[in-house]
Design a protein around this motif. Sequence first.
Motif, mmCIF file in Angstrom:
data_model
loop_
_atom_site.group_PDB
_atom_site.id
_atom_site.type_symbol
_atom_site.label_atom_id
_atom_site.label_comp_id
_atom_site.label_asym_id
_atom_site.label_seq_id
_atom_site.Cartn_x
_atom_site.Cartn_y
_atom_site.Cartn_z
ATOM 1 N N GLY A 155 67.825 4.665 122.936
ATOM 2 C CA GLY A 155 68.906 4.939 121.996
ATOM 3 C C GLY A 155 68.748 6.219 121.205
ATOM 4 N N ARG A 156 67.724 7.019 121.522
ATOM 5 C CA ARG A 156 67.513 8.261 120.776
ATOM 6 C C ARG A 156 68.334 9.427 121.325
ATOM 7 N NH1 ARG A 156 61.013 8.333 120.629
ATOM 8 N NH2 ARG A 156 61.382 7.533 122.736
ATOM 9 N N LEU A 157 68.710 9.338 122.596
ATOM 10 C CA LEU A 157 69.535 10.382 123.207
ATOM 11 C C LEU A 157 70.701 9.745 123.953
ATOM 12 C CD1 LEU A 157 66.840 12.833 124.678
ATOM 13 C CD2 LEU A 157 68.190 13.134 122.588
ATOM 14 N N LYS A 158 71.707 10.573 124.220
ATOM 15 C CA LYS A 158 72.885 10.128 124.970
ATOM 16 C C LYS A 158 73.024 10.995 126.223
ATOM 17 C CE LYS A 158 76.797 10.747 122.805
ATOM 18 N NZ LYS A 158 77.920 10.489 121.880
ATOM 19 N N ALA A 159 73.291 10.362 127.346
ATOM 20 C CA ALA A 159 73.484 11.078 128.612
ATOM 21 C C ALA A 159 74.967 11.285 128.846
ATOM 22 C CB ALA A 159 72.865 10.290 129.760
ATOM 23 N N LEU A 160 75.378 12.542 128.955
ATOM 24 C CA LEU A 160 76.801 12.845 129.160
ATOM 25 C C LEU A 160 77.171 12.895 130.637
ATOM 26 C CD1 LEU A 160 77.531 15.608 126.489
ATOM 27 C CD2 LEU A 160 78.018 13.156 126.382
ATOM 28 N N ALA A 161 76.246 13.359 131.483
ATOM 29 C CA ALA A 161 76.561 13.472 132.913
ATOM 30 C C ALA A 161 75.290 13.734 133.696
ATOM 31 C CB ALA A 161 77.559 14.619 133.159
ATOM 32 N N VAL A 162 75.296 13.342 134.954
ATOM 33 C CA VAL A 162 74.218 13.708 135.857
ATOM 34 C C VAL A 162 74.707 14.872 136.720
ATOM 35 C CG1 VAL A 162 73.009 11.517 135.946
ATOM 36 C CG2 VAL A 162 74.968 11.873 137.447
ATOM 37 N N ALA A 163 73.796 15.779 137.029
ATOM 38 C CA ALA A 163 74.160 16.977 137.803
ATOM 39 C C ALA A 163 74.082 16.651 139.288
ATOM 40 C CB ALA A 163 73.236 18.138 137.454
ATOM 41 N N SER A 164 74.960 15.764 139.719
ATOM 42 C CA SER A 164 74.964 15.332 141.113
ATOM 43 C C SER A 164 76.399 15.168 141.591
ATOM 44 C CB SER A 164 74.202 14.011 141.259
ATOM 45 O OG SER A 164 74.784 13.010 140.456
ATOM 46 N N LEU A 165 76.540 14.979 142.899
ATOM 47 C CA LEU A 165 77.876 14.860 143.482
ATOM 48 C C LEU A 165 78.502 13.501 143.218
ATOM 49 C CD1 LEU A 165 77.294 16.683 146.895
ATOM 50 C CD2 LEU A 165 78.054 17.620 144.696
#
Length: 333
Positions: free
Chosen positions: A222-232
């Motif tokens: 919960g310390r960071l948020k993932a906006l997107a993965v750099a994948s197809l």
Amino acid sequence: MHRSRFSGRRLLAFCSCAAVLMAALPAAADEGYPTKPVRIIAPFPPGNSSDVAARFLGEQLAARLGQPFVVENKVGASGQVGAAYVAKADSDGYTLLMTSTSATISPAIYKSMPFNILEDFTPIVRVAVAPMVLLVKADAPYSSLEDFVSQLRRDPSRYTYATAGTGTIQHLAIAAFLSRIKTDVLGVPYKGSPQALTDLIGGQVQFMFDAVLSGRPHVESGRLKALAVASLGPIPQMPGVPAAAQSSLPELKDFEIEGWVGLLGPKDMPPGVTQRLNRAITDILTSPEMQDRLAKANIAVAPVNTPQQFAQFLRTDAKRWKDIVEAAHIPQE
């Protein structure tokens, strides 16, 4: 006279048989490999994806091939110290290199290199892939990748991004991303991913790309948020996180930044030894046990590949990073 001709024929036949036997000796010797401990050089600190993969594989190779596979960390200069050490080692297959994306990035970043990754090594097998993820502070006011890019474009001077050092995959992932969205943002290089993540959590910087291996635990806590993965497409290591390439941003169509880990040996390793290692590692990687262990370490097993396919991958990857560096106008050091 007759006796002399008969002896000559026997001598010729003997020499022919001897030649066949001598030609077969290297192959037979290769099948007996290894006959003593093998060293796997990991050119990054313990805990890095190449180190983790080397230790997992070393344990399994020892069990299958009957000799210890000992992992040694020789770190420094973005992996160049360990790689240069292996490049100068004997080509007998007893000193190997578990390297990563830095091996194909470095030629695009540095004017002078102590080795040529495409000429001074024997590719054995690509072991694993390491997807990259775009991270922001947990309470950052962005609901999506599109929202983040919109705010970034509106006032880029308000933002700084972190990297694990100049020329790292974290740096070039950001460079490729900003080049695609045509936005300039100030970057802050750190000595490694842990330090960069610490300052991202603390709010000293606003975003960074990092490997799932090191980024996912902070998202789960919960310390960071993932906006997107750099994948197809979405990846199983980051459930619920969208792929940048599938966003509504046309600039990011086909955007894919993926690290890798692979095993190489010194140049001119015996083909039999190379094939023996490739077969053994392929068997290990396709086993459910190994796939489960790597998945728990947030590393994905690479597609099954031959030494020839790995060699072609290295050529393609080196060109890709060169193109990214040129497009982002990153000066060589």
